[in-house]
Each structure stands twice: as structure tokens, then as C-alpha cells.
Design an enzyme around this catalytic site. Structure first.
Site, PDB file in Angstrom:
ATOM      1  N   LEU A  47     -72.596 -12.177-106.074  1.00  9.85           N
ATOM      2  CA  LEU A  47     -71.164 -12.409-105.895  1.00  9.85           C
ATOM      3  C   LEU A  47     -70.445 -11.929-107.138  1.00  9.85           C
ATOM      4  O   LEU A  47     -70.850 -12.244-108.256  1.00  9.85           O
ATOM      5  CB  LEU A  47     -70.874 -13.904-105.694  1.00  9.85           C
ATOM      6  CG  LEU A  47     -70.915 -14.488-104.277  1.00  9.85           C
ATOM      7  CD1 LEU A  47     -70.537 -15.973-104.332  1.00  9.85           C
ATOM      8  CD2 LEU A  47     -69.989 -13.742-103.339  1.00  9.85           C
ATOM      9  N   ASP A  48     -69.355 -11.164-106.960  1.00  9.20           N
ATOM     10  CA  ASP A  48     -68.544 -10.734-108.095  1.00  9.20           C
ATOM     11  C   ASP A  48     -68.027 -11.950-108.858  1.00  9.20           C
ATOM     12  O   ASP A  48     -67.823 -13.021-108.267  1.00  9.20           O
ATOM     13  CB  ASP A  48     -67.331  -9.928-107.616  1.00  9.20           C
ATOM     14  CG  ASP A  48     -67.717  -8.589-107.011  1.00  9.20           C
ATOM     15  OD1 ASP A  48     -68.833  -8.121-107.285  1.00  9.20           O
ATOM     16  OD2 ASP A  48     -66.891  -8.024-106.276  1.00  9.20           O
TER      17      ASP A  48
END
Length: 302
Positions: A47-48
């Protein structure tokens, strides 16, 4: 301690940092309980830092299943702000294109079917994809021109979850996307905006499901730290088998379990496809069955 912790990842924290936070919590618990055993830890899907939401963390033997989680479908809520595109395709980048065009709701509804089903998309330049041995985001940060090749992905569903209007046009829209592995939501947002004759970027990104895991079982890092200090992390964990809910179980005898643990092939059970060999309530191995032959794909030391 073989199973899954489902984190509700906070904004600003990378997936690798989240894994480090879990490792610290496990160390804290070990100190509290006076234990010595160390556990492998891995995550089931990047996940960013911008993104929040479901981040499956595999512990112990569950790390052998992290690769399957990377391949699983995901569901995201995300917001596109229209009128500006950034180099990172989200609100953390610098503006590289602007437009006064704002789409109407009807125009948006008309283009969404073009982004449902199998599509081709170019990943963001600011991504972890390797180009000639270097991460794309490292090259982009150096100011180098990064050519991103398109890839095939599948958008299983794309619906409107919310909107912000100004004088009859959309300033922003929030969508829910059910996507295959390899899909970049930032690229999807960019391409939807371009199809509407404008530009846009992601201002909110939240993963609400990853494989079988949802926000319902997700915990905060604060709750994890609290559990670590009380020696109760195990109470927050889901079993290893929770990541295999879609795999049929195959009951095996003690002798068959021993053979599988030794990497041997079983014969005589007419099944086809991927199966989870179980000795009572204990997972023995993930196996592939082809006719009467059953071969080990992943064995578990439990």
C-alpha cells in the site's frame, strides 16, 4: 503465532514500515512474556504511504502464503480531484498539468463502462516497478524520463460512492473499484480524468478488502502496541487458514500427513485443483491435485 494480523494501515506509513512496526510489537511481547522465539513477518500486498486500509501481515508459517495474497483481488475506495494532474498522480506530487474542464455526473457515468472489464493501463512513473534493475520511482526522482509499458489488468467493478459538485459539474468524485492484481488506482484515476477531457489526481485511497480480508477484522497500530504490552497479540490474530478460505480442505491421515511433510506425493484421492491438506484442525500443506496424484505446493511446519 502462525497466522495473520490485519492492519488498518494509517496514512503516511509505507508497507515496509508497517512490517517493521509489527516486528517491534512482537519483540515487545517477547520481552513481556520472557520468550526467545522469533517469527518471520511479511505483508500481503503493498500500500502506498498515501493509502490507508487493509494490509494483511503474515506471521510465522503464514508468510509462505504472502505470495498468494499478492495475487488476490482487491477493493478500494478512492477520490479523484479534477483539474490538476501531478507527477505522482496523487496529492503528494507537484502539479504538471491543469485544466479548467470539469465533467458532469452524466459524462462520468458514460465513461465508467470503458474502464470495467479487461483493460490496458500504464503504471505510474512513481511506482516500484523495476526498469533495467532500478525502481521506477528512483529514476523519476532523479528527473529521468521513465517509459512505463502498459499491462493488462481487470476491473471487476467500478461504482460511484460519492461526489462533490460545483455549479452542476464535478469538482471530485469518490469511486469504489474491485480490481485484479497489478492494478494501479492512481493510473485508473488519471485515465478516467483524461477520458473526460480533463486531468485529475487521487486525493484519497483506502483499501477496504484484500483477498478474503476486510476492514471488519483490521486493527490499528495503537491497538497492536497495547496488545504487545499485555502479551496478547495472539488474541488479535487470524489463523493461517483464514488466508485460504477459498481452498477446499482435504482430510488426510497421520501417515499421509507425514508423507506430505516429507515432500512425497500421495496417490488415490480423486480430486482436481488446489487443496488444503488438513490433519484434524492442523494445516499440513497446500497441495495440487491432478487426477489421483497429489503434490505439495507449500508445506507448513506446524
Amino acid at each position: 503465532m502462525h497466522g495473520w494480523l490485519i492492519l488498518d494501515k494509517p496514512h503516511g506509513l509505507g508497507s515496509t514500515q508497517a512490517v517493521s512496526a509489527v516486528k517491534r510489537a512482537l519483540r515487545t511481547q517477547r520481552e513481556v512474556l520472557g520468550g526467545t522465539e522469533k517469527w518471520k513477518v511479511g505483508h500481503g500486498g503493498t500500500l502506498d504511504p498515501l493509502a490507508t486500509g487493509v494490509l494483511p501481515i503474515a506471521i510465522g508459517e503464514a508468510t509462505k502464503l504472502a505470495g498468494r495474497m499478492l495475487d488476490s483481488d482487491k477493493i478500494y475506495d478512492f477520490t479523484i480531484a479534477f483539474g490538476a494532474q501531478t507527477d505522482t498522480l496523487d496529492l503528494e506530487g507537484k502539479v504538471i498539468a491543469q485544466s479548467d474542464v470539469r465533467p458532469t455526473l452524466a459524462q462520468l457515468e458514460a465513461v465508467l463502462p470503458r474502464f470495467t472489464g479487461p483493460i490496458e493501463q500504464a503504471p505510474p512513473a512513481y511506482s516500484a516497478i523495476l526498469i533495467d534493475g532500478q525502481r521506477a520511482y528512483d529514476l523519476a526522482r532523479k528527473g529521468e524520463e521513465v517509459e512505463m509499458k502498459t499491462r493488462s489488468v481487470t476491473i471487476h467493478g467500478l461504482t460511484i460512492a460519492g461526489q462533490e459538485q460545483e455549479e452542476g459539474t464535478l469538482a471530485s468524485v469518490t469511486l469504489t473499484a474491485h480490481v485484479s492484481k497489478g492494478t494501479y488506482i492512481r493510473s485508473l484515476a488519471r485515465d478516467i480524468a483524461l477520458a473526460l477531457g480533463t486531468v485529475g489526481h487521487v486525493t484519497m485511497l483506502r483499501r477496504i478488502k484484500a483477498g478474503p480480508f476486510t476492514l471488519e477484522t483490521a486493527i490499528s497500530l495503537d491497538k497492536l502496541d497495547e496488545a504487545a504490552r499485555g502479551g496478547d497479540i495472539g488474541e488479535l490474530m487470524l489463523p493461517l487458514t483464514a488466508g485460504l478460505d477459498d481452498i477446499p480442505a482435504l482430510a488426510v491421515s497421520p501417515d499421509e500427513a507425514l508423507a506430505l511433510r516429507q515432500g512425497k506425493m500421495l496417490m488415490g484421492k480423486p480430486h482436481t485443483g488446489l487443496l488444503l491438506a488438513m490433519l484434524g484442525d492442523t494445516p499440513v500443506a497446500l497441495v495440487e491435485s491432478s487426477g489421483p496424484e497429489i503434490r505439495v505446493v507449500r508445506g507448513f511446519n506446524l
